[in-house]
Design an enzyme around this catalytic site. Structure first.
Site, PDB file in Angstrom:
ATOM      1  N   ARG A  10       0.846  -1.199   0.000  1.00  0.00           N
ATOM      2  CA  ARG A  10       0.000   0.000   0.000  1.00  0.00           C
ATOM      3  C   ARG A  10       0.880   1.247   0.000  1.00  0.00           C
ATOM      4  NH1 ARG A  10      -1.373   2.246   4.534  1.00  0.00           N
ATOM      5  NH2 ARG A  10      -1.871   0.336   5.661  1.00  0.00           N
ATOM      6  N   ASP A  57      -7.193  18.718 -15.127  1.00  0.00           N
ATOM      7  CA  ASP A  57      -7.449  17.350 -15.559  1.00  0.00           C
ATOM      8  C   ASP A  57      -7.051  17.267 -17.037  1.00  0.00           C
ATOM      9  OD1 ASP A  57      -8.630  15.025 -16.546  1.00  0.00           O
ATOM     10  OD2 ASP A  57     -10.350  15.147 -15.191  1.00  0.00           O
ATOM     11  N   LYS A 102      -8.266   6.103 -19.599  1.00  0.00           N
ATOM     12  CA  LYS A 102      -8.475   6.607 -20.962  1.00  0.00           C
ATOM     13  C   LYS A 102      -7.186   6.442 -21.782  1.00  0.00           C
ATOM     14  CE  LYS A 102     -12.293   7.500 -18.836  1.00  0.00           C
ATOM     15  NZ  LYS A 102     -12.607   8.788 -18.261  1.00  0.00           N
TER      16      LYS A 102
END
Ligand SMILES: *Cc1c(COP(=O)(O)O)cnc(C)c1O
Length: 404
Positions: A60, A186, A211
């Site tokens: 993690r 973004d 994407k």
């Protein structure tokens, strides 16, 4: 700072053979959740566990495959620090958490990705007492007018979704700077191949790696890149400890693999999108085409200055009503009717009936999202096959029989 060019960095950077994988040409998928220590050293603190030195403690915190990807993404955006998350949404929520406290204020573009808009409204505004102003950021003056003393975050996307509007990142960076607010951009729609917000003055860049960065519609993930050391420390705390939101090793491997072909894919996406935009612009059943590569786009000049290309996403308005759009979309065979963008395959969606359906119709229309606005993510297939497919859609709209 590595000054090699994007195409070169995309192929190898971050995967250099190190302590844990000497000689591998590609980074292996390190699935281990924990790593054995050589012994107990009373002098050692967690801070000394440095993945850059090949030291790992628990996945993690840091994982070798994710670390390779984080270095790669930082290099592609020209930043010092990269972080990979379980989704683009998680990346955006993390930078927002790092930037606001109750009572603070956010200024955001009013044509944001629908999920990001909902996050700001429902989580930050309604639950965390962070006021959010959505403004038409195509004019930077609207951003300047919305900024207040308590503004700590300015959040932009360019181009936007689904109306493909741009904002002037350098001008908005100056406004954010003057206001002592952080500017986040973004950059999902253009990818670092066509646009580098950090160079234009943004403090942090976000991606949905789902994407273009992954590019093959087979992984969900997100990323942040910054060159602000203080922000990086806070992002690292939130990613590893505060929220514990990390990209899994297998997905990190997929995105590492995807980025290798980013430049070639983006060039193909753009060439195909431009061909389709020009075809649509001349069609008598199309009322408007939104694509920054067209001279008719109101911000074509800004696109030329700010980006090195126009990307693979466009939207257009069909003549007629919802049912005409439905006939058009359902006749298509190459374009899958699906949300999401940025994969090698062509996708098409109707915002009014899919991504933006939760927004009330009157509000949608006031905003320009009509019942016949179609958004397209143009893939890398042969452009003539794509145009022939669109002809199938137009024939169906006219009620002609559809040839297969
Ligand atoms: C898809 C997308 C997101 C959300 O990313 P997920 O990976 O789906 O969480 C955010 N912004 C933009 C521009 C997107 O296209």
């Amino acid at each position: 700072m590595d000054d090699r060019r994007l195409e070169t960095l995309a192929v190898g950077h971050g995967e250099d053979p190190g302590e844990t994988h000497r000689g591998d040409v590609v980074s292996p998928i390190h699935l281990a959740s924990t790593f054995a220590l050589p012994g107990l050293d009373p002098e050692m603190s967690l801070e000394d566990v440095d993945p850059a030195e090949g030291d790992f403690l628990y996945s993690r915190l840091n994982n070798p495959t994710r670390f390779a990807l984080e270095r790669r993404l930082a290099a592609l955006e020209g930043g010092d620090h990269g972080f990979a998350f379980g989704s683009g949404t998680a990346a955006i929520a993390t930078v927002a958490m790092a930037s606001v406290e109750p009572g603070d204020h956010v200024v955001a573009f009013d044509d944001l990705y629908a999920g990001t808009r909902r996050m700001f409204e429902t989580l930050f505004r309604d639950r965390l007492d962070v006021d959010v102003s959505f403004v038409d950021a195509t004019d930077p003056d609207n951003v300047a007018d919305a900024v207040r003393p308590e503004t700590t975050l300015v959040w932009m996307e360019t181009p936007t979704n689904p109306l493909i509007k741009l904002c002037d990142v350098a001008a908005i960076a100056d406004i954010a700077d003057d206001a002592d607010a952080r500017l986040g951009v973004d950059n999902t729609f253009l990818s670092p191949y066509f646009q580098n917000p950090l160079e234009l003055g943004a403090d942090v860049v976000a991606h949905s790696t789902t994407k273009y960065l992954n590019g093959h519609s087979d992984s969900v993930g997100g990323a942040l890149v910054t060159d602000d050391d203080e922000l990086a420390e806070e992002l690292q705390f939130l990613q590893q400890v505060g929220l514990g939101n990390v990209l899994a090793p297998f997905d990190a491997y997929l995105v590492l693999r995807g980025t290798k072909t980013l430049a070639s894919r983006m060039r193909d996406h753009e060439a195909n999108a431009l061909a389709i935009a020009e075809y649509l612009e001349d069609h008598d059943l199309v009322e408007a085409v939104h694509y920054p590569g067209l001279e008719s786009h109101p911000q074509h000049e800004l696109a030329r200055e700010q980006t090195s290309g126009y990307g693979g996403i466009l939207s257009f308005e069909l003549a007629g009503e919802f049912d005409d759009a439905k006939r058009f979309l359902e006749a298509l065979e190459e374009f899958a009717l699906a949300v999401s963008v940025g994969g090698v395959e062509s996708l098409v969606e109707l915002p009014a009936g899919m991504t933006h359906e939760p927004i009330p119709k009157a509000e949608r229309e006031a905003h320009g999202i009509t019942d016949t606005l179609v958004r397209m993510s143009v893939g890398i297939e042969h452009p003539e096959d794509l145009v022939e497919d669109l002809e199938r859609g137009f024939a169906a709209m006219r009620g002609q029989s559809v040839s297969h």
